[in-house]
Design a protein around this motif. Structure first.
Motif, short mmCIF file in Angstrom:
data_model
loop_
_atom_site.label_atom_id
_atom_site.label_comp_id
_atom_site.label_asym_id
_atom_site.label_seq_id
_atom_site.Cartn_x
_atom_site.Cartn_y
_atom_site.Cartn_z
N LEU A 41 39.30 29.47 45.16
CA LEU A 41 40.72 29.73 45.34
C LEU A 41 41.00 31.21 45.13
N VAL A 42 41.73 31.80 46.04
CA VAL A 42 42.22 33.17 45.95
C VAL A 42 43.72 33.10 46.15
N GLY A 79 41.35 33.04 35.90
CA GLY A 79 40.14 33.69 36.38
C GLY A 79 40.02 33.72 37.90
N LEU A 80 41.16 33.81 38.58
CA LEU A 80 41.17 33.80 40.04
C LEU A 80 41.28 35.21 40.61
N LEU A 81 40.73 35.39 41.78
CA LEU A 81 40.93 36.64 42.50
C LEU A 81 42.33 36.62 43.10
N ALA A 112 42.13 41.57 54.58
CA ALA A 112 42.14 41.56 53.11
C ALA A 112 41.58 40.23 52.59
N ILE A 113 41.95 39.14 53.23
CA ILE A 113 41.43 37.83 52.83
C ILE A 113 39.93 37.79 53.08
N VAL A 117 37.23 37.17 50.12
CA VAL A 117 36.39 35.97 50.14
C VAL A 117 34.92 36.37 50.27
N SER A 118 34.62 37.36 51.09
CA SER A 118 33.24 37.82 51.25
C SER A 118 32.70 38.39 49.95
#
Length: 134
Positions: A41-42, A79-81, A112-113, A117-118
């Motif tokens: 999850l971001v 603890g999420l980006l 940006a996503i 994610v990468s």
């Protein structure tokens, strides 16, 4: 909310605090529900928009900052980006109208996503590789 009449300026903060309390509670439940799926999850902040009325733009930016504070605080707690869309869509050309991204802004958001994610995937793979070497 931004145009609600008040008799004293302190009422603005009381009104904003009420709205923020509801938002934060609902957003926290939403994030927890998403996390319960045990998938990556971001989260993203809310961008500032591009209002022609500069006074309204300032008011919107201040109000959005309160919402983004809750979003970023919850992301850090969990603890999420997080992607700060205020930094991604920062130019007038990034908007098709006051509140929606243009094709240019949408492309910036997609990139940006993808980068986030990468990077997360890369970090997970690196952590797995380090653990497997031990």
């Amino acid at each position: 909310m931004l145009r609600t009449p008040v008799s004293v300026s302190s009422e603005v903060f009381v009104l904003l605090a009420r709205v923020m309390g509801v938002f934060e509670s609902m957003y926290r439940r939403l994030v927890e529900a998403c996390m319960s799926r045990e998938l990556p999850l971001v989260v993203c902040t809310i961008y500032n928009g591009n209002f022609a009325d500069q006074e309204f733009q300032v008011m919107a930016r201040v109000a959005v900052a309160a919402f983004n504070d809750a979003i970023l605080r919850i992301a850090m707690e969990k603890g999420l980006l997080a992607i700060d869309l205020r930094l991604v869509c920062a130019l007038p050309e990034d908007y098709a109208n006051p509140i929606e991204p243009s094709a240019i802004g949408g492309n910036k958001i997609a990139w940006a996503i993808w980068r986030t994610v990468s990077r997360k995937k890369g970090a997970s793979e690196q952590a797995t590789a380090v653990r497997s070497r031990k």
